[in-house]
Design an enzyme around this catalytic site. Sequence first.
Site, mmCIF file in Angstrom:
data_model
loop_
_atom_site.group_PDB
_atom_site.id
_atom_site.type_symbol
_atom_site.label_atom_id
_atom_site.label_comp_id
_atom_site.label_asym_id
_atom_site.label_seq_id
_atom_site.Cartn_x
_atom_site.Cartn_y
_atom_site.Cartn_z
ATOM 1 N N CYS A 135 14.889 -14.978 -55.686
ATOM 2 C CA CYS A 135 15.430 -14.631 -57.001
ATOM 3 C C CYS A 135 16.897 -14.250 -56.936
ATOM 4 C CB CYS A 135 14.603 -13.520 -57.640
ATOM 5 S SG CYS A 135 14.473 -12.060 -56.604
ATOM 6 N N GLU A 165 14.950 -8.286 -49.034
ATOM 7 C CA GLU A 165 16.401 -8.245 -49.238
ATOM 8 C C GLU A 165 17.119 -7.315 -48.275
ATOM 9 O OE1 GLU A 165 17.365 -6.927 -53.217
ATOM 10 O OE2 GLU A 165 15.788 -5.417 -53.238
ATOM 11 N N HIS A 169 25.107 -9.518 -82.926
ATOM 12 C CA HIS A 169 24.193 -10.468 -83.562
ATOM 13 C C HIS A 169 24.873 -11.799 -83.848
ATOM 14 C CE1 HIS A 169 21.000 -7.393 -85.030
ATOM 15 N NE2 HIS A 169 20.763 -7.847 -83.813
ATOM 16 N N ASP A 176 21.341 -9.147 -52.090
ATOM 17 C CA ASP A 176 21.349 -8.000 -51.183
ATOM 18 C C ASP A 176 21.123 -8.407 -49.735
ATOM 19 O OD1 ASP A 176 21.949 -5.568 -52.543
ATOM 20 O OD2 ASP A 176 20.123 -5.859 -53.694
HETATM 21 C C1 PEP Z 1 19.108 -9.709 -55.028
HETATM 22 O O1 PEP Z 1 19.431 -8.712 -54.413
HETATM 23 O O2 PEP Z 1 19.245 -10.873 -54.586
HETATM 24 C C2 PEP Z 1 18.536 -9.597 -56.391
HETATM 25 C C3 PEP Z 1 18.018 -10.650 -57.000
HETATM 26 O O3 PEP Z 1 18.525 -8.408 -56.990
HETATM 27 P P1 PEP Z 1 19.785 -7.619 -57.574
HETATM 28 O O4 PEP Z 1 20.910 -8.609 -57.709
HETATM 29 O O5 PEP Z 1 19.313 -7.076 -58.871
HETATM 30 O O6 PEP Z 1 20.045 -6.576 -56.556
HETATM 31 MG MG MG Z 2 18.713 -6.748 -54.879
#
Ligand code: PEP
Ligand code: MG
Length: 569
Positions: free
Chosen positions: A501, A430, A187, A454
């Site tokens: 992402c 991915e 915290h 990935d």
């Molecule tokens: C990715 O594989 O790019 C991703 C965003 O997921 P993670 O890093 O959780 O596998």
């Molecule tokens: Mg991933």
Amino acid sequence: MFKGVNASSGIGIGKAVIVEETELVIQRETVADSVAEVERFKSALEQTMQETEAMAADLAQRIGEKEAEIMNGHLMLLMDPMLTGEVETSISSEQICGEYAIEQVFTMYAGVFAAMDDELMQQRATDMLDLKTRLQKTMMGVASANIADLPAGTILVARDLTPSMTAGINPEHVTGIVTELGGKTSHSAILARALEIPAVVAVGGFLDNVKNGDEIVLDGSTGAVYVNPDASVADEYRQKREAFLKEKKELEQYIGKPTVTKDGVSVELVANIGRPEDVEKVLQYDGEGVGLFRTEFLFMDRNAMPTEEEQFEAYKTVAEMLEGKPVIIRTLDIGGDKEIPYMGLAKDENPFLGYRAIRLCLDRKEDIYRPQLRALLRASAYGKIRIMIPMVTCIDELREAKALIAEIKGELDGLGVAYDKDIQVGVMMETAAASLVADLFAKEADFFSIGTNDLTQYTMAVDRGNDKVSYLYSTFNPAVLRSIRHIIACGRAEGIMVGMCGEAASDPMMIPLLLAFGLNEFSMSASAILKSRKMITGYSMEELQAVAEKAMSFATAGEVEAYMKEFVG
Ligand code: PEP
Ligand code: MG
């Protein structure tokens, strides 16, 4: 140089003030009048409650409601009749002094919490001990270390900081915090981040190497701490601090601005989160939504699977906090590098190619996938939730997941439970296989989000965690770049949204290429959003088309990177 855990970013430079709590000596003393002693305890309790309430109000006003919650949590504990009742019973039945009764009861509960296999519960132990000391000090008339009046330019050094101590800090005077104990999620670390005070915690043996008045330089982003550093080191960090503060200030002007290129192409800048409370930061940095909620964090650090109800609450909280902004929630992605002990999964010979993510979920529909999808659908009535499926390699997996979602929708219809009937179901792009048939996926998925972490691993056949082969792990490799460009083109051709992402989405050298490829949505850690918005708004698509064309003409990752580095400057 000392090294600790980077708990709150920024550079702190100043003079050490060592804050030591008075060691309380608590002895078992018998009291003749236990009724009066209970009254003495009650009045200390009342005073501590009032002080805690004041701290919560002060935090709410100075920083925000969420930070105040920590102190409200303390208040709840103080108001718990079971806890305080036990102290009172101890006093009366054992005829002991209040301080000792507090010691017994609070230490016992702190021990119970500390032994739990859950970080949040362990945090409760720190809260219990913080309250124990405060109650005892009030009873004994011992003043707490006065943190509110530290001189300007103070680096606060302590063995550990309790939440109540941190809450009392004046950030105008305290320019940094170094502690021997604590962790990133304690915290006090959370409060340091909220107060924007650079902090390094868990610096082993630090108190033996520092005295009051020593000059301290700390880097809250790397965890480095220097005591009386050379002039050159101090100068270097002074410059770093200037640069850090200047950039931070400069980026604030991008709050509330649209994410649009010079020639009018809009993209979405959203954030990756792991827990509902992370949304707070997304809003602070003006994220336009959440592009990846990694739900596996809800399953970690505990002894049993979160129930459908618990998941529903978490997803609903995120949806509501975002007030209509979209959130892409990824269904459970475990296996690979993420293990969950209580699930009793056998060790895979080759975990990244094995029983992971959608493969595991479709195999364990009843105990894992169905409750999660049901929770997601139910929560979709409270905001703009999209469902995303990770590690998909073939269309069958998407179809099977969609069929299960349709089945659950039917169940909810039958029960009259509300959900978003048009909820989108997308695919995380991915794997190399998914990329190769991205045109087929684009016909059956509602959106794509490219997981470059990935995708790079599966395209280059390189374990993302293996140092020996990390030289191959580059998103700038032409094979990976072509894959990304292809996925975006296939998605766009079918008119679906294509986001990203993986970490590449916030890489300054990748952003121009991704824009040129036609990426619609960039999802990244919240703290990278404003910097990315600044970059995006500075480009025109026309100039980027030429840059991308040139970048794609190179044969090696090194050449692409060198070219992009030069372009970005
Ligand atoms: C990715 O594989 O790019 C991703 C965003 O997921 P993670 O890093 O959780 O596998
Ligand atoms: Mg991933």
